[in-house]
Design a protein around this motif. Structure first.
Motif, PDB file in Angstrom:
ATOM      1  N   THR A 125      -3.173 -14.671   3.827  1.00  0.00           N
ATOM      2  CA  THR A 125      -3.889 -13.473   4.273  1.00  0.00           C
ATOM      3  C   THR A 125      -3.075 -12.235   3.944  1.00  0.00           C
ATOM      4  N   GLU A 126      -1.790 -12.297   4.227  1.00  0.00           N
ATOM      5  CA  GLU A 126      -0.894 -11.170   3.981  1.00  0.00           C
ATOM      6  C   GLU A 126      -0.824 -10.844   2.491  1.00  0.00           C
ATOM      7  N   GLY A 162     -13.319  -3.433   6.938  1.00  0.00           N
ATOM      8  CA  GLY A 162     -12.179  -4.336   6.988  1.00  0.00           C
ATOM      9  C   GLY A 162     -11.267  -4.113   5.810  1.00  0.00           C
ATOM     10  N   SER A 163     -10.124  -4.790   5.835  1.00  0.00           N
ATOM     11  CA  SER A 163      -9.217  -4.728   4.683  1.00  0.00           C
ATOM     12  C   SER A 163      -9.740  -5.608   3.575  1.00  0.00           C
ATOM     13  N   ALA A 164     -10.323  -6.756   3.975  1.00  0.00           N
ATOM     14  CA  ALA A 164     -10.830  -7.708   2.987  1.00  0.00           C
ATOM     15  C   ALA A 164     -11.724  -8.714   3.689  1.00  0.00           C
ATOM     16  N   GLY A 221      -5.079  -5.775  10.736  1.00  0.00           N
ATOM     17  CA  GLY A 221      -4.110  -6.736  11.226  1.00  0.00           C
ATOM     18  C   GLY A 221      -3.996  -6.725  12.737  1.00  0.00           C
ATOM     19  N   HIS A 222      -4.822  -5.902  13.403  1.00  0.00           N
ATOM     20  CA  HIS A 222      -4.783  -5.833  14.869  1.00  0.00           C
ATOM     21  C   HIS A 222      -5.819  -6.752  15.512  1.00  0.00           C
ATOM     22  N   GLY A 223      -6.928  -6.945  14.828  1.00  0.00           N
ATOM     23  CA  GLY A 223      -7.996  -7.763  15.401  1.00  0.00           C
ATOM     24  C   GLY A 223      -8.904  -6.992  16.338  1.00  0.00           C
TER      25      GLY A 223
END
Lengths: 255, 287
Positions: A8-9, A144-146, A157-159
């Protein structure tokens, strides 16, 4: 750190590099993608695609939930122009949820009201108790980022969205037929299946400036707050968490 | 099933840190004496030397204390003023769309701001101004809107100077776009970016207005600690866009005004302070 986290990262880093080419900086956070979901070239086309969805046409008296992501600004502006009320979370959920009635927005100021700075001017805060008395949400839209082929999205990345979805679910405001839409740039779409974690909310549709993709997958499990994961996180201090704990409501069924 | 969260007791050094900070913030703002030596603090809090040192190191790390080897540990005046004022300001501050009430990150809008603003717009210098500099503070958003509505040219730094300055022309922006153009979220869509290479093309500024974390009646502007205003003033002064003759106005709440003769290191020198209740002409600072 699991292998899935590493992957994911890896995707997040790679996509943020590509996103920089098409994204717009945030008024406060500049290019720090770990702190905001960026607007990008073609987000207005995404808004048109969301507005054309059957889920919106067939909304009936269900409500719309939108996250405070910059890429959703054109969608928010268009909803306001069409007189469609919606609920938005505040940045970082720190001030809970806000509801906007387009009737409160002066003519010609839809674009202003759609920004985070303008939204604060015309929307009003809603407590969970008030939200819970209203109609459920039939359409939930986030950025979202992706997002992956199998509908696993990752944000900053925080949810935050996963948590908002969980809270709304706990209040009985997310039905089985609710549609979750992720608005991203084409460069944020990962044509691969990624492993989801228990608290990840799989999305039903991915909307990019060029495509509307339906995600095939098993039905979504009912959302719930994973209380055991809260201690020590930023969510633990949120006012809505205190309110959720204090609400008198039937406990969620255990499966 | 709802599980109440376990409570985490704060570590000892953290409790000493907070207690020490509380004591420092309660001292008169002009107090310039060093804090008590380690043995005294060990006795006062009933803790070890290591715990006292850790607490002091943390306070030095985030700027409240300054350890001078062999001399003692001193309070940073600017930082003390910032913290004292932020505590007062919390009661009247309005949240930011991103930072909520984290006042370390931004200068907030406040209750009663419209009255302070009116003191600025009544100034002959404001009425006659063709070009104004207004800081990107939330407390100045409505003043930025008024400048645009009056057809003035408006020079605004971006938040944290990340993308330099923006120059807006109120006369060229449609009336219903002006509220958006006055916000941080909107201004870059309507203005022209001005950076170090183009700043010389900007007309001389007729009024320079800013918010502040705190401001002293002898004209010391104390910002959020990053010295952005000092940088902005420097860049503009280099090109003759501002000079000492330009009236500098601070728009603040009364609780942000410091009347004591503090030894603060200012970001810039202010001529006038506009609050909801008063217009204060500043006496020149005594060095």
């Amino acid at each position: 750190v699991s292998a899935a986290d590493d992957l994911t990262e890896l995707y997040r880093e790679r996509i943020w590099r590509e996103l920089q080419q098409v994204a717009r900086p945030d008024s406060r956070f500049h290019w720090d993608f770990s702190r905001f979901i960026a607007d990008f070239e073609g987000s207005d086309l995404c808004a048109q695609r969301v507005l054309a969805l059957a889920a919106l046409r067939d909304l009936g008296d269900s409500r719309i939930f939108v996250t405070p992501d910059n890429c959703l600004e054109p969608l928010r502006a268009e909803l306001i122009r069409r007189g469609q009320p919606f609920v938005m979370s505040t940045y970082g959920i720190v001030r809970g949820f806000l509801a906007l009635d387009p009737a409160d927005v002066p003519a010609g100021e839809a674009r202003y009201a759609a920004t985070l700075d303008g939204f604060d001017r015309y929307a009003r805060p809603v407590l969970l108790a008030e939200l819970a008395r209203g109609r459920p949400f039939g359409l939930l839209v986030t950025g979202g980022s992706a997002v992956s082929r199998n509908g696993v999205r990752f944000g900053k990345g925080h949810g935050y969205f996963d948590f908002e979805f969980a809270v709304l679910s706990e209040l009985g405001l997310v039905t089985d037929t609710a549609v979750v839409v992720d608005v991203v740039h084409d460069c944020q779409y990962v044509d691969d299946d990624l492993a989801a974690e228990a608290h990840d909310v799989p999305v039903d549709l991915v909307v990019t400036p060029t495509r509307t993709l339906r995600v095939e997958g098993p039905p979504r499990a009912p959302g719930r707050v994973h209380w055991e994961l809260l201690p020590g996180t930023e969510f633990d201090d949120l006012e809505i968490v205190a309110e959720l704990r204090s609400l008198d409501r039937p406990s969620t069924p255990t499966i | 099933v709802l599980v109440p969260p376990p409570s985490y007791p704060a570590p000892l050094y953290d409790r000493v840190r907070r207690e020490l900070e509380r004591t420092i913030l309660a001292l008169p703002l002009v107090d310039a004496s060093p804090i008590p030596p380690e043995p005294k603090l060990m006795e006062q809090f009933g803790v070890s030397r290591g715990t006292v040192r850790r607490a002091i190191a943390e306070l030095a790390d985030d700027g409240l204390l300054r350890v001078e080897q062999g001399r003692g540990t001193y309070v940073n005046h600017d930082e003390r003023i910032r913290r004292v004022v932020r505590e007062r300001l919390a009661a009247v501050a309005l949240p930011d769309s991103r930072f909520d009430l984290d006042l370390k990150q931004f200068v907030p809008d406040f209750a009663g701001r419209a009255a302070a603003e009116a003191r600025v717009t009544e100034l002959p210098a404001w009425r006659d101004a063709r070009t104004v500099f207004l800081a990107p503070d939330n407390s100045l958003e409505q003043l930025r809107l008024q400048a645009l509505e009056a057809g003035k040219k408006l020079l605004v730094p971006t938040y944290g100077m990340r993308r330099d300055f923006v120059l807006l022309d109120g006369a060229g922006i449609a009336a219903n776009d002006r509220p958006l153009a006055a916000t941080l979220d909107g201004m870059e869509r309507f203005g022209r970016r001005i950076d170090a290479t183009t700043v010389a093309s900007v007309d001389r500024v007729d009024v320079f207005a800013t918010g502040a974390t705190a401001v002293t009646t002898d004209g010391r502007h104390i910002g959020s600690g990053w010295r952005f205003l000092a940088l902005e003033w420097f860049l503009l002064e280099q090109e003759g866009i501002v000079d000492d003759a330009v009236p500098v106005v601070a728009v603040v709440h009364d609780c942000q005004v410091i009347d004591e003769p503090v030894q603060a290191d200012p970001d810039c020198i202010v001529d006038l302070i506009a609050t909801p209740t008063r217009l204060i002409p500043c006496s020149p600072p005594t060095p």
